[in-house]
Scaffold this active site. Structure first.
Site, PDB file in Angstrom:
ATOM      1  N   TYR A   1       0.820  -1.222   0.000  1.00 30.14           N
ATOM      2  CA  TYR A   1       0.000   0.000   0.000  1.00 30.14           C
ATOM      3  C   TYR A   1       0.850   1.268   0.000  1.00 30.14           C
ATOM      4  CZ  TYR A   1      -0.178  -0.171   5.302  1.00 30.14           C
ATOM      5  OH  TYR A   1       0.076  -0.226   6.646  1.00 30.14           O
ATOM      6  N   GLU A   2       0.172   2.397  -0.303  1.00 31.49           N
ATOM      7  CA  GLU A   2       0.829   3.690  -0.531  1.00 31.49           C
ATOM      8  C   GLU A   2       1.831   3.632  -1.685  1.00 31.49           C
ATOM      9  OE1 GLU A   2      -0.305   6.299   0.603  1.00 31.49           O
ATOM     10  OE2 GLU A   2      -1.582   5.459   2.157  1.00 31.49           O
ATOM     11  N   GLY A   3       1.542   2.832  -2.678  1.00 30.40           N
ATOM     12  CA  GLY A   3       2.455   2.682  -3.812  1.00 30.40           C
ATOM     13  C   GLY A   3       3.375   1.514  -3.576  1.00 30.40           C
TER      14      GLY A   3
END
Length: 566
Positions: A426-428
């Site tokens: 997550y978050e890239g």
């Protein structure tokens, strides 16, 4: 051994590795004196150790659940969250204009590190609110700021971010959620969002969702996306709560880990929302939230690595097995000692990189110097990817140190690995972070990178008088990284850069970690043994990684799906 917040390591890094003194010397952050920093770290550590850490297992064994449309959180999480909110830890770096402390992000990240090691599932909640606070401070109207920020900063309300949709993962531009003007300055938001961390809870008065959606005239792709504030309960102008909004939690995901953190599928059914920022400017506003959230996720990996290391150390110093002599415990075995040293050394390296990134963010904020802004941008993907990779690797080693007992859930060793695994996604994803590093972050011709590598070489040169051999190894590694960086800068094709992006990021992180360990050894002779281990045994991996980078895409893109089939 109960969890103990790594205050000693954090103090050493702030004082002798990350250069926090420069932040405290600025007018903006002049109140961040050594006494204040010490008081903050001490008080936050007490909360983490005494209140949050005991919730770690409860969050795993008694997951959040959805009952009749209401999310019920894990036992004790309400009291744990209350301690976070009442201590002011949610709004540490928020503006004092709306009730925040106005402290450096570096200190907020240090506290987040300790909270992550104590109870990652619960720490994810204030991290989401912190990101939302920052996005609103930069992009929201004065009316939205006045209404929402005091409540978010105090912790009375919680915040989320809603990007992902079932058909649009990392490709945010493919989202289909719609925003129709209501004619009164508000919008009707309709669509479904997935993977919404802490999409709801039963301990805060309200949950405020930042939602990406497309206006009727929004063009396809990311340039047509806008950002909206969509609260669970619509607040009145005086901040009191009014009607329930037209949104609901459809379900909670059944996950590998982070069981105490409810990950929701959200449905917006003509829900009332307010535009944040400009029309079609949603991605710019959301990136404000995401950039520091990426550093925050890296910190989550580091905090988890700390918890896993302490857990493994406790087991290794108690478990008696095998050879006689010494303590008779498994820590006397060379391979167990190797694993524990790797865990401790890698955690220190990752923590140093992340806090150095936070210092760069604070310096950019305090001075407006573009060079600091470029440094922060450069270190952000490295901090996120290496911090979370470290969390995964260290927690996996923690299971291995426990041997067969590591595979038994009751020991708690496996929970660290299961909880931290998602942080690389997550978050890239970490692959996206690496491509960002070799793409956007080298688009300045490598200027910011060259400046950082020059500093590493200068530091190593200055250290040669006291640590000639370790300093030489660090200098040589920085020179090798410089040569490969020059090769990447001159690459004409994205495939050549991206094929080696992940190994390049890791090599970069290993060199930065070596710089940090060298500085620590110079500051405290007790740190020399760990620095020696890292620089002589872990740093050499960078050579193989850089060789991988310089292979480019040749041979890789030639591999067909048929070649990969069984």
């Amino acid at each position: 051994m109960p969890y103990q917040s790594p205050v000693t390591d954090i103090r050493l890094i702030l004082s002798h590795v990350a250069g926090f003194d420069k932040v405290a010397e600025t007018e903006r952050f002049s109140e961040a004196t050594p006494d204040m920093v010490d008081a903050i770290l001490t008080e936050a550590a007490r909360m983490c150790d005494d209140i949050l850490a005991p919730l770690q297992r409860a969050g795993d064994t008694h997951p959040a659940r959805l009952e009749n449309g209401v999310v019920r959180t894990s036992p004790g999480f309400d009291a744990g969250y209350a301690a976070i909110a009442e201590g002011g830890w949610v709004g540490m770096s928020a503006s004092p204009d709306h009730g925040g402390m106005g402290l450096p992000i570096t200190l907020a990240m240090a506290v987040n590190d300790m909270m992550s090691g104590a109870c990652l599932s619960l720490q994810l909640n204030p991290l989401m609110s912190q990101g939302q606070i920052e996005a609103l401070e930069h992009h929201a109207s004065d009316e939205i700021k006045a209404l929402y920020l005091p409540k978010l900063i105090s912790g009375e309300w919680c915040g989320t971010m809603n990007l992902t949709e079932p058909q649009a993962g990392s490709d945010v531009g493919a989202l289909q959620s719609k925003a129709e003007p209501n004619g009164d300055g508000t919008y009707a938001i309709t669509g479904q969002k997935i993977y919404i961390s802490w999409g709801d809870n039963d301990f805060s008065e309200n949950v405020c969702h930042l939602v990406l959606a497309r206006l009727p005239d929004g063009v396809p792709g990311t340039k047509g996306i806008s950002l909206f504030m969509v609260p669970k309960i619509i607040p009145n102008e005086d901040g009191t709560l009014g009607d329930h909004n037209s949104l609901r939690v459809l379900s909670l995901e059944h996950k590998m880990g982070l069981h105490g953190s409810p990950t929701a599928v959200m449905s917006y059914e003509g829900a009332k929302g307010w535009l944040v920022g400009h029309e079609h400017g949603g991605m710019a506003a959301m990136f404000t939230m995401m950039n520091n959230a990426r550093l925050g996720v890296g910190i989550q990996g580091i905090g988890t690595a700390e918890g896993a290391t302490q857990h493994a150390m406790a087991y290794a110093t108690e478990r008696k097995q095998g050879r006689a002599g010494g303590t008779g415990t498994i820590i006397e075995h060379a391979d167990v000692r190797r694993m524990l040293a790797t865990m401790r050394a890698q955690t220190f390296a990752a923590r140093s990189i992340a806090l150095s990134c936070a210092v760069a963010i604070d310096m950019a904020t305090a001075t407006g110097d573009p060079a600091w802004k470029a440094r922060a941008a450069l270190l952000t993907p490295i901090s996120k990817a290496f911090g979370t990779d470290t969390g995964m690797e260290v927690s996996s080693l923690g299971v291995q140190v426990h041997g067969g007992m590591g595979y038994i859930e009751e020991t708690g060793a496996a929970q660290y690995y299961r909880d931290v695994r998602v942080t690389a996604i997550y978050e890239g994803t970490n692959g996206i972070q690496a491509m960002d590093l070799v793409g956007r972050k080298l688009s300045d011709g490598g200027e910011a990178t060259y400046q950082l590598l020059e500093e590493i070489c200068d530091d190593a040169e200055a250290a040669k008088a006291r640590e000639p051999e370790l300093a030489r190894l660090v200098w040589d590694a920085a020179e090798s990284l410089l040569e490969t960086t020059e090769w990447l800068v001159t690459c004409d094709t994205p495939d050549d850069r991206n094929a080696g992006a992940v190994p390049y990021l890791r090599a970069f992180a290993l060199v930065l970690g070596a710089q940090a360990h060298l500085a620590a050894a110079l500051a405290d002779p007790k740190r020399r043994a760990l620095a020696n281990f890292y620089i002589r045994r872990l740093l050499p991996e960078h050579r193989a990684l850089l060789a991988h980078v310089r292979e480019g895409a040749e041979g890789l893109m030639e591999i067909s799906p048929d070649d990969l089939a069984a």
